[in-house]
Motif scaffolding. Structure first.
Motif, short mmCIF file in Angstrom:
data_model
loop_
_atom_site.label_atom_id
_atom_site.label_comp_id
_atom_site.label_asym_id
_atom_site.label_seq_id
_atom_site.Cartn_x
_atom_site.Cartn_y
_atom_site.Cartn_z
N HIS A 162 -3.03 3.08 -3.11
CA HIS A 162 -2.07 2.31 -3.91
C HIS A 162 -2.79 1.41 -4.92
N PRO A 197 -7.50 2.66 0.50
CA PRO A 197 -6.11 2.92 0.12
C PRO A 197 -6.00 3.58 -1.24
N CYS A 247 7.33 1.24 -0.49
CA CYS A 247 6.16 2.03 -0.13
C CYS A 247 6.55 3.50 0.00
N MET A 253 -3.23 -2.58 -3.88
CA MET A 253 -4.31 -2.95 -2.95
C MET A 253 -5.67 -2.68 -3.58
N ARG A 254 -5.82 -1.58 -4.29
CA ARG A 254 -7.10 -1.27 -4.92
C ARG A 254 -7.46 -2.34 -5.96
N THR A 277 0.87 -1.17 0.00
CA THR A 277 0.00 0.00 0.00
C THR A 277 0.91 1.22 0.00
N GLU A 278 0.34 2.42 0.01
CA GLU A 278 1.17 3.62 0.07
C GLU A 278 1.85 3.77 1.43
N HIS A 293 -9.82 -2.80 4.57
CA HIS A 293 -9.59 -1.95 3.40
C HIS A 293 -10.73 -2.11 2.40
#
Length: 322
Positions: free
Chosen positions: A135, A133, A185, A138-139, A42-43, A76
């Protein structure tokens, strides 16, 4: 492979590590749907993701990490529609989501009466910690799996959070099937966790979105959580431990210690030569990993200013030093 520790006497298999792309996301989504855990960037940091609606899958996260069962997980989501099926957003919560989603901020709200998330993911609490999120990894994984994903940091519980795929492998190889490698990240620090309380916001865990930014953005008071109760991830007193003593606020190098510096001056790993707190936050966990892997018996850390992101950095360091 179950994602838990292998039987005694067996050599644990190596996790498959794939670069972020269609193959990795497709394989990751298939594993998620099969009840397995997948490490994904993720970010903020790499997360250990599993289907949040499947109690057995969430239990596998706890088993893989060795995480205390009373510590809740962040769930998430891909969009506000998914979030509002799981949590009840009052006016203030909605304003927070409007300003900082998608991004590195988690909102704790009451569960909806028909919330599909397994109660083990919220540690039996009547609230749920939700994050959308930013990123793409993850999306994409949430979209492909079609379910909200519970995802704490992808490391053994209490250890240093991973900001690179190799950090995940060093901590959890043999305990999970797949690591999606999306590079380093960008934020390098877990999300800020907030709880809207009608006319003010409580910071449950400091992070990349600072208290000052929240107060300025919303025009409401922002306070720290003084309850002493565990109501969100990352609130255990001892956390982010690198496995050796950590000495804080060391203005000069300590003999025999791995020195983590901030600003100019001699050190083994500098968080930011120019004294930039954003750069320091992004490099913090990599520095702790480097110190843990060194031959030095202790880790010493230079003083970090307490304003802005420095509050979150010092929070993580204080937990690492316990």
């Amino acid at each position: 492979m179950t994602g838990s520790n292998p039987p005694d006497g067996e050599t644990p298999p190596a996790a498959r590590c794939l670069p972020l792309g269609d193959e990795a996301v497709t394989e990751g989504a298939a594993l998620i749907r099969a009840g397995q855990c997948v490490a994904v960037p993720t970010e903020t940091v790499y997360g250990l993701a599993a289907d949040a609606t499947n109690a057995e899958s969430v239990a596998r996260i706890y088993a893989t990490k060795g995480r205390p069962s009373f510590n809740p997980l962040i769930v998430h989501v891909s969009d506000r529609t998914m979030a509002e099926r799981l949590g009840q957003f009052d006016a203030l919560a909605a304003r927070i989501a409007d300003q900082w989603w998608p991004g590195p901020l988690t909102i704790v709200v009451p569960r909806t009466p028909d919330c599909s998330v397994a109660s083990i993911a919220t540690a039996g609490l009547d609230t749920i910690a939700l994050r959308m999120p930013a990123h793409p990894a993850m999306r994409s994984l949430i979209a492909a799996a079609g379910v909200p994903l519970a995802a704490p940091s992808a490391n053994a519980s209490g250890g240093v959070s991973p900001t690179k795929a190799r950090h995940v492998l060093a901590s959890l190889d043999g305990r999970l099937s797949l690591v999606i490698d999306g590079g380093t990240c960008t934020r390098g620090l877990e999300s800020t966790i907030v709880r809207p309380m009608g006319d003010h916001v409580v910071i449950l865990r400091p992070g990349p979105v600072t208290a000052e930014e929240i107060s300025a953005g919303l025009g409401v008071p922002v306070t720290d959580d003084l309850s002493g109760k565990i109501s969100a991830p990352g609130q255990l007193a001892s956390h982010y431990a690198p496995g050796k003593p950590v000495l804080l606020d060391q203005a000069e190098p300590v003999e025999g210690a791995f020195m983590i510096g901030f600003g100019p001056g001699p050190c083994d790993y500098c968080l930011s030569r120019r004294g930039d707190l954003t750069e320091a936050a992004a490099r913090l966990f990599d520095a702790l990993h480097a110190g843990a892997a060194s031959d030095c018996a202790t880790i010493a850390v230079a003083p970090i200013p307490h304003e802005g992101l420095g509050a979150a950095i010092n929070d993580r360091l204080a937990r690492a030093a316990v």
